[in-house]
Each structure stands twice: as structure tokens, then as C-alpha cells.
Design an enzyme around this catalytic site. Structure first.
Site, short mmCIF file in Angstrom:
data_model
loop_
_atom_site.label_atom_id
_atom_site.label_comp_id
_atom_site.label_asym_id
_atom_site.label_seq_id
_atom_site.Cartn_x
_atom_site.Cartn_y
_atom_site.Cartn_z
N HIS A 52 3.85 -11.25 3.82
CA HIS A 52 3.52 -9.63 3.15
C HIS A 52 2.67 -9.68 3.68
CE1 HIS A 52 4.97 -6.38 0.92
NE2 HIS A 52 4.34 -6.24 1.66
N ARG B 151 10.24 -2.94 2.85
CA ARG B 151 10.74 -3.58 1.91
C ARG B 151 11.94 -5.11 1.78
NH1 ARG B 151 5.92 -2.49 1.03
NH2 ARG B 151 4.93 -1.19 -1.03
#
Length: 312
Positions: free
Chosen positions: A275, A227
């Protein structure tokens, strides 16, 4: 059996049809605002509060490996999901294989010094460089969950020294395990490559900061697959500029999409992907969900349940 489905970007009709095939006895419907009809299971990603609030569900499935978004919403709206309702995440469903591909390819990229050769190419400079040696190229994995174990397994094939760090000690063959904050410094001291696969919890936010980066060997590399909130980006940029960190491969960021003005875009020692290190593979996810529902209906013990207190 009734199943409700909500995902803001997935092909909802595909999922409904696939779930019908996998669980023929189930009635599957796309949830829309105002739908308060009963349901047994909910499949969700970034669900509105009203979708889950007040329902007597048997289980909720988050359609991804991370559950930080739904847990943070639960903190703000505890009425959203009863404490007795189990929450499941997609532990693997093809994500482990994707993480393996990503991690191995980048570790080898650094090990063979392709980053240095790219910089030489940019200035039309021809110069063979000394090779790195495996015994000096220790790889450390922050986070020892399902995905961390998969990445470690794939790197063992290449005979790199491996170590992992997590909340509790692990017993992975061929991997040196470190546990707890008291062993973090010792873990970092030999990590030529640091791979972040930590869960997103209050304890891990901002963990990759100046203090942590200073404990790495000079010229270390960072691969962030977890993250964006784990990394203090200004501290990373400072470490890159000083040479303390030689390179970073980043798939996740504090703000996504990464703003065009971010200095990370143009830094010569940073590589960015949007991502995509591991995405949900629908067919494998449907297979996992259908098998898990079948086990739950039989009262069997199942894997993948989230510990809400720990955050993963």
C-alpha cells in the site's frame, strides 16, 4: 481560527508547526480524548467519533485521497458529522505523480515482457521472446477521477491505446471513454492492461470478480492501485492459474497487512507492494489545506469536496 489535528501515525508536532507557518493566524492543536473546546477546522485520519460529534465546524479535511473509512464510520454513527459540514479529501498533493510513476513502470515492465524473463531466469533459461506491439497493448483505466486522469496523461507519452470507464462519460484527449454498466463489457473487451483507480463505494465493492475478468482478453494484466475490496481475490487467483490473467501487480488488499498465509504472496504471476503506490506528502498536503482554508474563509468555490451520497 482554531484547527484540531488527529492522525494515528503521522508526526503530529511536524504538522502543527507546518500549519502554524502556513496559516499564521490559526491556533493549531493536537486533538486528544476529552478535548471538547471549539474548533473551526479539523484535519483527520480515522478519527474517533467523539472528535467530530457535535462540533460546529466549517470543514473537515481527510488526510488522504480516500474517504471510505470516515464515510463508513458516518454510516454507523451519523451524529459524528453534521450533514452541513463539508468534507474534503486530498485530491492530489503529489499522489498523482506517484501513481504515474507506479503505473508507467509496471506497464512498461509487462510490455517489455520482464515478467516472462524473470520466470526464465529462475530456471536458467535463455530464450528471446517475441515483442508485444503497442497497437495491441490497449490500457484501460477503471475510474476517471483526478488520479485516473493523471495516469492516462503519463501513459499517453508512450503512445499506448488508452480507454477509461467511469460513471459518467469523460472528454479526455486521446482517450476513448466508456460510461455506465451498460458499456463496461465493451470497455473490458480490448483491455490488455486493466488499471483500477475506482473509488470505494457500495457499487464498486467486489467489482473485479470472475464475471469481469472473463470479459478481458486472454493473457491480460491487472494493476490494482485503488482498494483491496474491489478485488475478489479467489476469483483473481483462479484467473491467474488458468492463464486468463497473465499477471497482477497489487498494492492494496482486502486485509492489510496481507496475511502471511495468503496464496498471493507465493504466486509466480503476482507482485505485491504494501500500500505504497501513493502516500500523503506532508508539505504538499499542508500547502493544499492552507490554500483551501483561505478560499473557504473568503467564501470562494473550492475543489476536492466529497459528495457523501456518491462516496467520493
Amino acid at each position: 481560527m482554531d484547527i484540531i489535528f488527529y492522525h494515528p501515525t503521522f508526526d503530529t508536532q511536524w504538522w502543527i508547526e507546518a500549519l502554524h507557518k502556513a496559516i499564521p493566524q490559526a491556533r493549531v492543536r493536537a486533538w486528544k480524548s476529552g478535548d471538547n473546546e471549539s474548533a473551526d477546522y479539523a484535519l483527520v485520519w480515522h478519527p474517533p467519533v467523539e472528535m467530530l460529534a457535535g462540533r460546529d465546524l466549517k470543514a473537515v479535511f481527510a488526510l488522504g485521497a480516500g474517504v471510505d473509512s470516515i464515510l463508513s464510520k458516518l454510516q454507523a454513527h451519523p451524529e459524528m458529522l453534521k450533514p452541513s459540514v463539508p468534507l474534503f479529501r486530498l485530491e492530489d498533493t503529489g499522489m498523482g505523480e506517484q501513481m504515474q510513476e507506479y503505473a508507467v513502470s509496471q506497464v512498461l515492465h509487462w510490455f517489455r515482457r520482464f515478467d516472462d524473463y524473470r520466470i526464465q531466469q529462475n530456471s536458467s533459461h535463455w530464450q528471446p521472446l517475441p515483442e508485444y506491439h503497442r497497437e495491441d497493448f490497449t490500457i484501460g483505466i477503471l475510474g476517471a477521477g483526478v488520479l485516473g486522469s493523471k495516469v492516462a496523461q503519463s501513459l499517453q507519452t508512450w503512445r499506448f491505446p488508452l480507454r477509461c470507464w467511469s460513471r459518467t462519460r469523460k472528454s479526455w484527449p486521446g482517450v476513448q471513454s466508456f460510461a455506465g454498466r451498460e458499456e463496461l463489457s465493451a470497455f473490458l473487451s480490448q483491455c490488455r492492461v486493466l488499471i483500477n483507480l475506482l473509488p470505494n463505494t457500495p457499487e464498486t465493492v467486489g467489482i473485479i470478480n470472475q464475471q469481469l475478468l472473463e470479459k478481458l482478453p486472454d493473457g491480460a494484466y491487472l494493476l490494482n492501485l485503488a482498494r483491496g475490496v474491489h478485488v475478489v481475490e479467489d476469483d483473481l487467483l483462479a484467473a491467474l492459474d488458468s492463464g486468463k490473467v497473465k499477471g497482477a501487480m497489487l498494492d492494496v488488499f482486502n486485509r492489510e497487512p496481507l496475511p502471511p498465509e495468503s496464496p498471493l504472496w507465493q504466486h509466480p504471476r503476482v507482485t505485491i507492494t504494501p500500500h505504497v503506490a501513493a502516500i500523503t506528502r506532508p508539505a504538499e498536503a499542508v500547502d493544499y489545506i492552507s490554500r483551501t482554508i483561505a478560499q473557504l474563509e473568503k467564501g470562494e468555490r473550492v475543489c476536492g469536496q466529497v459528495d457523501r451520497a456518491r462516496g467520493y
